[in-house]
Scaffold this motif. Structure first.
Motif, PDB file in Angstrom:
ATOM      1  N   PHE A   1       0.907  -1.119  -0.231  1.00 19.49           N
ATOM      2  CA  PHE A   1       0.005  -0.105   0.162  1.00 19.49           C
ATOM      3  C   PHE A   1       0.842   1.193   0.227  1.00 19.49           C
ATOM      4  N   ALA A   2       2.055   1.179   0.861  1.00 21.68           N
ATOM      5  CA  ALA A   2       2.868   2.412   0.983  1.00 21.68           C
ATOM      6  C   ALA A   2       3.471   2.599  -0.432  1.00 21.68           C
TER       7      ALA A   2
ATOM      8  N   LEU B   1       3.088   6.578   7.076  1.00 19.96           N
ATOM      9  CA  LEU B   1       1.928   6.718   6.550  1.00 19.96           C
ATOM     10  C   LEU B   1       0.905   7.364   7.198  1.00 19.96           C
ATOM     11  N   GLY B   2       1.214   7.782   8.320  1.00 15.25           N
ATOM     12  CA  GLY B   2       0.298   8.614   9.125  1.00 15.25           C
ATOM     13  C   GLY B   2      -0.984   8.366   9.340  1.00 15.25           C
TER      14      GLY B   2
ATOM     15  N   ALA C   1     -12.458  -0.629  -2.001  1.00 14.92           N
ATOM     16  CA  ALA C   1     -11.581  -1.900  -2.207  1.00 14.92           C
ATOM     17  C   ALA C   1     -11.302  -2.605  -0.952  1.00 14.92           C
ATOM     18  N   PHE C   2     -11.258  -4.018  -1.140  1.00 10.05           N
ATOM     19  CA  PHE C   2     -10.931  -4.809  -0.288  1.00 10.05           C
ATOM     20  C   PHE C   2      -9.500  -5.500  -0.694  1.00 10.05           C
ATOM     21  N   LEU C   3      -8.491  -5.340   0.330  1.00 13.17           N
ATOM     22  CA  LEU C   3      -7.185  -5.992  -0.071  1.00 13.17           C
ATOM     23  C   LEU C   3      -6.746  -7.163   0.869  1.00 13.17           C
ATOM     24  N   LEU C   4      -6.315  -8.343   0.133  1.00 11.13           N
ATOM     25  CA  LEU C   4      -6.178  -9.436   0.910  1.00 11.13           C
ATOM     26  C   LEU C   4      -4.905 -10.099   0.305  1.00 11.13           C
TER      27      LEU C   4
ATOM     28  N   ALA D   1       3.192  -6.871  -8.853  1.00 11.02           N
ATOM     29  CA  ALA D   1       1.939  -7.129  -9.725  1.00 11.02           C
ATOM     30  C   ALA D   1       0.862  -6.388  -8.949  1.00 11.02           C
ATOM     31  N   PHE D   2       0.978  -6.606  -7.370  1.00  7.66           N
ATOM     32  CA  PHE D   2       0.067  -6.265  -6.668  1.00  7.66           C
ATOM     33  C   PHE D   2       0.029  -4.519  -6.710  1.00  7.66           C
ATOM     34  N   VAL D   3       1.103  -4.153  -6.400  1.00  5.33           N
ATOM     35  CA  VAL D   3       1.443  -2.797  -6.503  1.00  5.33           C
ATOM     36  C   VAL D   3       0.857  -1.991  -7.689  1.00  5.33           C
ATOM     37  N   ARG D   4       1.148  -2.670  -8.847  1.00  9.96           N
ATOM     38  CA  ARG D   4       0.562  -1.923 -10.299  1.00  9.96           C
ATOM     39  C   ARG D   4      -0.739  -1.952 -10.223  1.00  9.96           C
ATOM     40  N   GLU D   5      -1.455  -2.985  -9.874  1.00  6.77           N
ATOM     41  CA  GLU D   5      -2.805  -2.814  -9.869  1.00  6.77           C
ATOM     42  C   GLU D   5      -3.479  -2.134  -8.897  1.00  6.77           C
ATOM     43  N   LEU D   6      -2.987  -2.040  -7.594  1.00  7.62           N
ATOM     44  CA  LEU D   6      -3.440  -0.937  -6.752  1.00  7.62           C
ATOM     45  C   LEU D   6      -3.255   0.475  -7.153  1.00  7.62           C
TER      46      LEU D   6
END
Ligand code: GMT
Length: 371
Positions: A216-217, A248-249, A270-273, A322-327
């Motif tokens: 996420f960061a 991230l505050g 969005a739900f992240l898992l 890949a996760f970061v790209r999508e997010l």
């Protein structure tokens, strides 16, 4: 039917499924007793339709623990003696399948008027972790072999169970988890704004929440997308430290365990898992039912719940890039998450509604009783 259900009282999915089954079966006129060491969260507002037995063992200094599982056997035997039970259903193999099996054998020896059928539902780590432990494997094989029916919550888990059980394996039915699509529903209108993402879990290492926070960061650098983390567990302190280290505050907030999940989920996009393992992913299904797009790892039974490209996107568990790209794409355009959410909601109502899910269990009980 007179039904006895045994489950864990924690926020985990097996207790949720057991509680929702109990409530729904009671609403449909069955007599339901639920045996657990505490009050499962979803039964907190039980109007009395489900008879809850909080089982307590004895705190005696000689004992390493208070043996709640033996107290559960005793409580089940009391109910069998007083009003009889047609079915005993253990949710999560240990210790419930053992407690239930013992009660049933004792009822048999006692010549009870009714000897209940035994159903065991495997939920995930009872197969992938517990059954693999040499200390438990022989007992689990024995108990599963004695059950009248063994079910697993996804096709993936059924296959894993069969692989572990080996040549002696009995029939395994896949009965998927379900969601109350009336309670877990989207908000009438979504507020515009930066992407609001959410994660719900028990913060155990296999959930990889630190991995999720890092991703996420990376994805949200400099922006104002937010991440809400719900739940409690062993990795929570490490996650708090990591979020602080990453600066991230207030964009990351930790809410602890919450009982108002439907409203909370519905206020997000969005739900992240990012689990390393997930036999089903009930939390993802509940989020889909609230209309959230799901971004998750392609592990275990998750692809059976979230169709990649329909209810969300699934990425390889080791591919953080890949996760970061999508997010990043969802953050740039939150409408992407909403579009996945619409399809996820449609799938949840069509394939995973609570009434249909619980009816599958009721049908199984009826078949066993007709044998
Ligand atoms: O197996 C566990 O870790 C515990 C269990 C629970 O009680 O939360 O979780 C499992 O059961 C849920 C309900 O069937 C599934 O949705 C989860 O995917 C599953 N967890 C894992 O497989 C890690």
């Amino acid at each position: 039917m007179r039904i006895g259900i045994l489950c864990h009282p924690t926020f985990g999915g097996s207790g949720v499924v057991a509680s929702e089954c109990a409530l729904s079966l009671a609403e449909h006129g069955h007599r339901v007793h639920l045996f657990s060491p505490g009050v499962p969260p979803r039964l907190a507002h039980n109007s009395g339709a489900v008879v809850l037995h909080r089982v307590h063992g004895l705190d005696y200094p000689l004992f390493a623990n208070s043996h709640a599982e033996l107290a559960a056997t005793g409580a089940v035997l009391d109910v069998i003696a007083s009003e009889g039970l047609d079915v005993l259903h253990a949710h999560y193999a240990l210790p419930h399948a053992v407690s239930a099996h013992l009660a049933r054998e004792a009822a048999r020896v006692n010549d009870a008027a009714s000897v209940p059928r035994l159903v065991v539902t495997l939920h995930g780590t009872d197969v992938t972790l517990v059954a693999a432990a040499p200390a438990y494997a022989p007992l689990l094989r024995y108990v599963l072999g004695c059950a009248d029916a063994v079910t697993a919550v996804s096709r993936d888990l059924s296959i894993r169970l069969r692989d572990w059980w080996g040549t002696a394996a009995g029939p395994i039915e896949t009965l998927p988890n379900f969601v109350d699509t009336h309670a877990f529903a989207p908000r009438a209108e979504r507020e515009p704004g930066p992407l609001r993402s959410i994660h719900v879990s028990n913060f155990r290492p296999l959930k990889r929440v630190p991995w999720l926070i890092e991703a996420f960061a990376r994805a949200s650098q400099g922006g104002d997308a937010s991440l809400t983390l719900v739940g409690d567990g062993p990795e929570l302190p490490r996650c708090r430290d990591l979020a602080a280290e990453l600066g991230l505050g207030t964009r990351v907030r930790f809410l602890g365990e919450r009982r108002d999940l439907p409203a909370l989920l519905a206020a997000h996009d969005a739900f992240l898992l990012t689990s390393r393992e997930e036999s089903f992913g009930l939390s993802a299904l509940e989020a889909s039912s609230c209309g959230l797009g799901v971004l998750a790892t392609r592990v275990g039974g998750l692809p059976e719940v979230v169709q990649d490209g329909a209810g969300g996107r699934l990425v390889a568990p080791d591919d953080q890039n890949a996760f970061v790209r999508e997010l990043v794409a969802w953050i740039a355009d939150p409408a992407r998450a909403h579009a996945f959410g619409v399809r996820g909601r449609a799938r949840a109502t069509a394939d995973f509604d609570r009434d249909t899910g619980v009816q599958r269990y009721a049908d199984l009980y009826t078949r066993l009783l007709d044998r």
